[in-house]
Design an enzyme around this catalytic site. Structure first.
Site, PDB file in Angstrom:
ATOM      1  N   ASP A   1       0.811  -1.222   0.000  1.00  0.00           N
ATOM      2  CA  ASP A   1       0.000   0.000   0.000  1.00  0.00           C
ATOM      3  C   ASP A   1       0.842   1.269   0.000  1.00  0.00           C
ATOM      4  OD1 ASP A   1      -2.223  -1.535  -0.120  1.00  0.00           O
ATOM      5  OD2 ASP A   1      -2.857  -1.238   1.946  1.00  0.00           O
TER       6      ASP A   1
ATOM      7  N   TYR B   1      -9.456  -1.655   2.356  1.00  0.00           N
ATOM      8  CA  TYR B   1      -9.023  -1.444   3.739  1.00  0.00           C
ATOM      9  C   TYR B   1      -8.842   0.038   4.057  1.00  0.00           C
ATOM     10  CZ  TYR B   1      -8.121  -5.911   6.049  1.00  0.00           C
ATOM     11  OH  TYR B   1      -8.257  -7.097   6.715  1.00  0.00           O
TER      12      TYR B   1
HETATM   13 CO    CO Z   1      -6.776  -7.901   7.639  1.00  0.00          CO
END
Ligand code: CO
Length: 656
Positions: free
Chosen positions: A304, A388
């Site tokens: 990320d 996320y």
């Molecule tokens: Co996770």
């Protein structure tokens, strides 16, 4: 704050005007015109020696660093723009493809990948095979996922994302509740086409909608009374541009597209003496490898930081954040994909929090009862990377403790499972819906400066002393400490059984009891990478094979996973930095700490998972001559009352 104001310190992030000037200069010099894309643009940080010798009011140079992409050819360049002189140097990066990955994924490419996929006849046929008509295909959610690295013929030297898809009846549906299994489109973003389509198992699309907004949540609970944080005299911090002073702490706020929040020049005023602790601190990478071998999942390992950009994906907190009380927001000037400056509004949040008891003793003999409450300063931002959401919260405490807490929330990656069949690679979260087991690994880069630039790291373990004259009763165990000499002079693995810990010390400065001054890195129980050493994700995320790495400061060594992890074959970053086993004793050094979480999914993770925490602390350990918070005033809070009686409680001094 106004971000267009002139910089007042060499470490100030680029102002909006500087971002725009850098983009314009790069556009001109590159000659790329409409094909220019800006993957990253940030302050080219000046040399440390220039920063340390800087005196307020002195003139200083301003340079911008950019990673740029030629959208027509896929060529990538690094640009350094001298803002005053108007000069730009461009270096082509992808000439030797074997050592270069790809620039991070652009925001534009999210929409582009969806367009390309939906226009592909093969993909449409695969959707039709799964029962979707044309109108339903329009509503499909397409996630462009970083491709990983598997040396596939059609991916070599190309700019690729893997597109995975989710069924939605409405655009506002939570797509992750209804994954379309067995179909992955390998999208060539430069050629604008699907280079390869994986079309394997047909698995029924999970039936249930699992939305998390509006009426889907039902009636909210109604028994919560108001809770207000009141700061009638204002906050206890002072902000001057990008500089912050709070209690005895001072530091400068920085921000980069890859790392997000950066803390510069963190120091503590110890009785009038300004004592440096950290020169620069940030999280340089975060990777999530998935442990499911099937078509939709085996290649998933989003970096990320390097593949998307934690700073680029930062939330603009105009709509509010989870903080209470008096909040100071920093707007972050940034460049969009096309080279236009804009402000990320309220991207960094700062406020104070009450944190319960800091110290206390009740002496029953004398009746002396003393306690002080703890207050901490919180500097944070939230990044949303696809499914996320990650919060990064730095805390500074009144006793000299520094903490980083990552908050993991958002929506898990999901897999569709044929009803009645087992799911061996993770946990079921709903009917026909599973979450593959995965790991999250963060790496914090801590350029230490404990009482000066020359630091060492000690490693300590506890071992039982053999029975005998030195241990007649068997109760003795010894504390074994040694100073690390070179980069590979440690496994870097924190063993809970022997209590391995590391301390950053200054061997040239002695504390009140004659030892080097120091800060202890408190490593929380944390997994290491479980992917096989032969798995490409381990070569690419090698930083996650150790908890602690120590390197001599080298300006070019910036990121735990190397400069360009996107589609990189691996071997870059910390394993490469440390390969020559350089000396690390009594030198300018960087401590790199890997911490994380192994996540086995469960029903409670859905539809949005409650925050999971990961992080570490740096605690003064022989740095101060005593508890540094003994000088805190007694609590004078007039607002605390005892339930039912209206009398004050818990302040600690009300009876004195
Ligand atoms: Co996770």
């Amino acid at each position: 704050m106004t971000t267009s104001t002139m910089p007042s310190h060499p470490l100030d992030p680029l102002s909006s005007a500087e971002v725009q000037r850098a983009c314009d200069l790069i556009r001109q010099e590159s000659g790329l015109g409409e094909h220019l894309r800006i993957a990253q643009l940030l302050l080219h940080e000046p040399d440390k020696k220039d920063v340390l010798s800087y005196q307020p009011g002195q003139p200083f140079n301003r340079q911008a660093f950019g990673v740029i992409l030629d959208k027509r050819s896929g060529d990538t360049y690094e640009a350094i723009a001298d803002l005053a002189g108007g000069r730009v140097s461009l270096t082509r990066m992808n000439e030797a493809e074997s050592e270069f990955g790809q620039a991070c994924i652009l925001m534009e490419e999210f929409a582009e990948a969806e367009r390309i996929v939906k226009a592909d006849p093969g993909w449409r046929a695969a959707m039709q095979k799964r029962g979707l008509n044309d109108a339903e295909m329009e509503l499909v959610q397409v996630d462009p996922f970083s491709a990983g690295y598997f040396d596939l013929e059609h991916e070599r030297g190309k700019r690729i994302v893997h597109a995975v898809c989710y069924y939605r009846e409405e655009l506002t549906d939570n797509g992750y509740a209804r994954p379309i299994e067995g179909v992955v489109a390998h999208v060539d973003l430069i050629a604008g086409k699907v280079a390869h389509l994986v079309d394997e198992r047909v698995v029924p699309i999970p039936k249930k909608k699992r939305n998390y907004h509006g009426e889907a949540l039902g009636t909210p609970r109604s028994d919560l009374k108001e809770l207000n944080i009141v700061q009638p005299d204002g906050p206890s911090f002072e902000v001057n541009g990008w500089e912050v002073k709070w209690q005895k702490w001072s530091f400068r706020v920085g921000f980069t597209p890859r790392e997000g929040l950066v803390l510069h020049q963190l120091s503590y005023d110890d009785d009038g003496q300004e004592r440096p602790i950290i020169y620069r601190a940030s999280v340089t990478e975060m990777v999530v490898p998935y442990a499911d071998p099937t078509a939709n999942h085996y290649w998933k390992s989003a970096f990320d930081g390097g593949e998307y950009g934690l700073g680029k994906c930062a939330n603009q907190l105009e709509l509010g954040c989870d903080c209470l009380g008096l909040i100071h927001y920093f707007d972050i000037p940034a460049a969009d994909d096309f080279g236009q400056a804009y402000d990320m509004k309220n991207a960094v949040c700062m406020h104070e929090e009450d944190y319960g008891t800091l110290w206390k003793h009740n002496e029953f003999r004398s009746g002396i009862h003393e306690l002080r409450r703890s207050r901490r300063l919180v500097i944070s931002f939230f990044a949303t990377v696809g499914n996320y959401d990650y919060g990064f919260y730095w805390y500074l405490y009144q006793d000299g403790t520094i903490q980083l807490e990552a908050k993991l929330t958002g929506i898990i990656q999901t897999a569709a499972v044929t009803p009645g069949e087992p799911y061996p690679w993770g946990g079921m979260v709903d009917e026909g819906l599973a979450g593959p087991t995965h790991q999250h690994f963060f790496n914090a880069r801590l350029h230490m400066m404990v009482d000066g630039e020359q630091n060492s790291v000690t490693e300590t373990e506890f071992h039982p002393t053999p029975m005998g004259p030195k241990n007649p009763y068997g109760n003795v165990f010894e504390t074994r400490s040694r100073t690390l000499k070179t980069e590979l002079d440690t496994t870097g693995i924190a063993e809970g059984r022997v209590g391995t810990y590391w301390k950053i010390i200054n061997p040239n400065v002695k504390n009140s009891v004659g030892n080097p001054t120091g800060y202890k890195l408190v490593v929380n129980p944390s997994p290491l990478m479980l992917a096989h050493p032969e798995a490409t994700v381990q070569a690419r995320g090698g930083f996650a094979t150790r908890h602690v790495w120590v390197t001599p400061y080298t300006p070019a060594e910036k990121f735990a996973s190397g400069d360009y992890p996107n589609q990189h074959p691996g071997g870059d970053g910390l394993p490469k930095y440390t390969a020559s086993n350089r000396p690390i004793e009594n030198t300018d050094l960087v401590v790199w700490h890997t911490f994380g979480h192994t996540h086995v999914c469960k029903p409670e993770d859905f539809p949005i998972m409650p925050v999971e925490y990961a992080g570490f602390l740096l605690k003064p350990n022989g740095f101060f001559r005593a508890n540094a918070a003994m000088d805190l005033p007694k609590n004078t809070d007039q607002h605390s009352v005892q339930d039912g009686t209206g009398t004050h409680c818990c302040g600690g001094d009300k009876k004195n």
